[in-house]
Design an enzyme around this catalytic site. Structure first.
Site, PDB file in Angstrom:
ATOM      1  N   SER A 412       0.832  -1.202   0.000  1.00  0.00           N
ATOM      2  CA  SER A 412       0.000   0.000   0.000  1.00  0.00           C
ATOM      3  C   SER A 412       0.872   1.259   0.000  1.00  0.00           C
ATOM      4  CB  SER A 412      -0.956  -0.044   1.195  1.00  0.00           C
ATOM      5  OG  SER A 412      -1.930   0.960   1.099  1.00  0.00           O
ATOM      6  N   ASP A 603      -9.452  -2.874  -5.541  1.00  0.00           N
ATOM      7  CA  ASP A 603      -9.244  -3.952  -4.569  1.00  0.00           C
ATOM      8  C   ASP A 603      -9.930  -3.664  -3.240  1.00  0.00           C
ATOM      9  OD1 ASP A 603      -7.705  -2.013  -3.387  1.00  0.00           O
ATOM     10  OD2 ASP A 603      -5.804  -3.099  -3.527  1.00  0.00           O
ATOM     11  N   HIS A 645      -7.488  -5.641  -0.892  1.00  0.00           N
ATOM     12  CA  HIS A 645      -6.308  -4.899  -0.443  1.00  0.00           C
ATOM     13  C   HIS A 645      -5.567  -5.594   0.698  1.00  0.00           C
ATOM     14  CE1 HIS A 645      -3.966  -1.209  -0.512  1.00  0.00           C
ATOM     15  NE2 HIS A 645      -4.025  -1.149   0.808  1.00  0.00           N
ATOM     16  N   ASP A 655     -12.048 -14.107   6.180  1.00  0.00           N
ATOM     17  CA  ASP A 655     -11.988 -14.626   4.816  1.00  0.00           C
ATOM     18  C   ASP A 655     -11.370 -16.023   4.848  1.00  0.00           C
ATOM     19  OD1 ASP A 655     -11.865 -15.102   2.144  1.00  0.00           O
ATOM     20  OD2 ASP A 655     -10.649 -13.352   1.631  1.00  0.00           O
TER      21      ASP A 655
END
Length: 690
Positions: A412, A603, A645, A655
């Site tokens: 990032s 994203d 991201h 997830d």
């Protein structure tokens, strides 16, 4: 008259007896030949079965000829087995002679074919024996190597070789070693699609005997490209491009596949670490780099240059992270720093400001590596109104200087921070240099410039090189900025050990200062209206300024990785995919509803078009099956479908589709590319020396 008839009958009987005698003799001869042929020639069924193994037209021709010969023999037996069918002895005799001649030709042909087949089977048998002998010799060499490794304390294991692909056990810890044997140029063949295994040769056996400690694993060898040859080949493949960002969005597939839920994740991670992904080279010729296992008493790390991971906005690592804050690099799925260190790699995670500007973070990154007290610069401090000096770092590489390099990997905002620090090292800070000339005093070595060859590679993961609409329309709004600074103000109390990175702005309560006085003092800080912070630097304008400040270093390898976790809705806008981190739902929709269609895919936080590369700098698309070793140009990896991201760092604990094995494969792939960068550099040094 009767006497004449008797003489005629006697003549016919005599002639018939002669014909029968001839036929009997012919059948005897034919039967003897047929018996001999049956001993040397297989039956029709056996011939047909044998012919199935004959390649191409030769096998078909043999089968047809054998079947025709068998048919002729059967016809002959039928003709000979019939009695009383011969009406004219002369014709029968001629037919018998003709059939006898044809049978003789057929038998000779069968014998010739049988001899040829026996010769081929003998050659094939000899070839198998030679291969078996070679495999036995290689297995004996492997056993000797195993005993030798055990006597030296090595804990690596070996397994039997495969006759087809010669696969050998994977090595958890690998080190690139030089090999000066030259190879001929070969064509580009991605290893993932190459299903043909090379046959063993005497040259390969000789190489194994020459280097008994080197094991030919199932991984493709590291291959180095001559610098001149590499440039010529790649320029013919694809010329560097600038600014045409839309070409990346379509036609690029994900290199990762979802992991089976029923598969043991720990075993998958172990397999990924033991067999890191390697990629073949374009025009792969040149000196193949062998790998060697890390010995138990070996202290030397596998990588020549340390790898420094730089976190992004809101990132907290190490001792500076709160108790409930997730492990930034890998979460609990795959602890990147810990696992790579176990494998023998020299890796570090930098700790810089979580809310600070790219400028302040770049300065802090320099001192994190070099060590010392942070000096933001006299000119910068006077311009924005914060303290000139910050915290003191111990340093991971106190002797960091030109020629002693590091690899930098940024997630990032970390990618932007890395680029700015490298720019200062190479070209200095003009404002600080001018201020120093005008006012005198000290100036940080970071701002003087002339410090080239201190960075080997820059790798960015989901970096907003061109900014994000989420920062313009959400993160940099006044309401959100007040919340962020209020959080920093609260965490700056004297009882807190967490540094969010704004202490240079006064966000730290003094020992003898009351909390009320601390609040009043911080409320007067210029940060509330300043652009010297992360919220502004992540906007489109802030990122554009950074792009104009930075340039490409021809000696550095640049690589970018990008994910996408959105899909096109019925109205043409992008919506977040199911499974996208829930905190990014709003920002994903903000980006997905942008007026410019090419800026919508994202994203969750960063638009795809921004993560690919800076819009004003050259780039080239590369595949996942080739190493990223080119220098002075952004090498854009294919977009990873389905990665949001935070999937790059594995902190989304909700997830379950993204597992640790994916992260293990991803980061070991990056490490392998960095090893190739080092090997390519070593090859270039050798060429210059020669």
């Amino acid at each position: 008259m009767l006497r004449g008839q008797e003489e005629r009958k006697y003549s016919i009987r005599k002639y018939s007896i002669g014909v029968v005698s001839v036929l009997a003799a012919t059948m005897f001869v034919v039967s003897s030949h047929e018996a001999q042929a049956s001993e040397k020639t297989p039956t029709n069924a056996a011939v047909q079965k044998e012919t199935l193994n004959q390649p191409g037209e030769q096998g078909n021709a043999i089968t047809s000829h054998q079947m025709q010969s068998g048919k002729q023999l059967d016809d002959m037996h039928k003709e000979n087995g019939k009695s009383g069918t011969v009406t004219e002895g002369k014709d029968t005799l001629q037919l018998s002679k003709y059939q006898s001649t044809q049978n003789s030709k057929t038998i000779r042909t069968q014998n010739d074919n049988q001899v040829k087949q026996d010769s081929e089977r003998q050659g094939s048998k000899q070839s198998h024996q030679n291969n078996a002998t070679n495999n036995t010799e290689r297995q004996n060499d492997q056993v000797q190597n195993t005993h030798h490794a055990e006597r030296n304390g090595s804990q690596s294991t070996t397994s039997q070789s495969n006759d087809v692909d010669k696969s050998q056990p994977s090595i958890p810890a690998q080190k690139v070693l030089p090999n000066h044997d030259k190879a001929a140029p070969t064509s580009t063949t991605p290893p993932s699609n190459d299903k043909t295994a090379p046959k063993s040769t005497k040259a390969q056996d000789a190489t194994t005997d020459k280097h008994p400690n080197q094991q030919d694993t199932h991984q493709p060898a590291h291959q180095i490209i001559d610098a001149k040859q590499d440039d010529t080949v790649r320029q013919s493949e694809q010329k560097p491009q600038v600014g045409d960002l839309s070409k990346h969005i379509d036609g690029q597939n994900s290199p990762e596949k979802p992991t089976d839920k029923n598969t043991d994740n720990k075993q998958l991670i172990k397999d990924a670490l033991q067999a890191p992904k390697t990629r073949s080279t374009t025009n792969a010729a040149a000196d193949a780099k062998k790998v060697r296992p890390l010995k138990a008493n070996q202290v030397q790390p596998l990588n020549k240059y340390p790898v420094v991971f730089v976190h992004g906005f809101l990132g907290l690592v190490g001792d500076n992270a709160p108790a409930l804050y997730p492990n930034y690099w890998g979460g609990n799925k795959f602890k990147v720093i810990e696992e790579l260190r176990k494998q023998g790699y020299n890796v570090h995670q930098a700790s810089v400001s979580a809310f600070g500007s790219n400028y302040d973070r770049a300065v802090e990154l320099y001192y994190y590596i070099k060590g010392g007290r942070v000096d933001y610069g006299a000119a910068h401090a006077a311009k924005y109104g914060h303290e000139r000096y910050g915290k003191t770092y111990k340093g991971i590489m106190p002797n960091w200087e030109p020629g002693k390099k590091v690899h930098l990997v940024g997630h990032s905002m970390g990618g932007q921070t890395i680029r700015l620090m490298e720019e200062f090292l190479r070209n200095g800070n003009k404002e600080e240099i001018a201020y120093h000339k005008a006012h005198g005093g000290e100036i940080s070595p970071l701002f003087t410039g002339g410090h080239n060859n201190m960075v080997a590679s820059i790798t960015t993961l989901a970096t907003p090189h061109n900014g994000s609409q989420a920062a313009d329309k959400f993160g940099n709004t006044e309401a959100v900025r007040k919340i962020m600074f209020a959080l920093n103000r609260f965490m700056g109390n004297k009882y807190s050990n967490i540094d969010l990175g704004l202490t240079q702005w006064g966000f730290k309560q003094l020992p003898n200062e009351s909390y009320i006085d601390y609040i009043k003092r911080v409320s007067k800080s210029k940060i509330w209206t300043s652009d010297d912070n992360a919220a502004y630097d992540l906007t489109l304008d802030g990122s554009a300024k950074l792009n104009n400040m930075t340039s490409m270093n021809p000696n550095i390898t640049y690589t970018t990785y990008t994910g996408v976790s959105s899909h096109t809705g019925p109205l043409g806008y992008e919506n977040p995919d199911l499974g996208t981190f829930f905190l990014m739902d709003t920002t994903s929709r903000i980006i997905g509803h942008d007026a410019r269609e090419e800026w919508r895919k994202n994203d969750g936080v960063v638009p795809v078009i921004s993560s690919l590369h800076p819009s004003n700098q050259p780039f080239v698309n590369v595949t996942n099956d080739e190493p990223a070793t080119r220098r002075g140009i952004w090498q854009v990896k294919p977009i990873i479908q389905g990665w949001d991201h935070v999937d790059f760092i594995g902190v989304d604990f909700l997830d379950f589709k993204r597992k640790g094995a994916e992260l293990a494969n991803f980061y070991t792939g990056i490490i392998n590319d960095l090893l190739r960068v080092e090997a390519t550099e070593s090859k270039g040094t050798q060429l210059k020396a020669s």
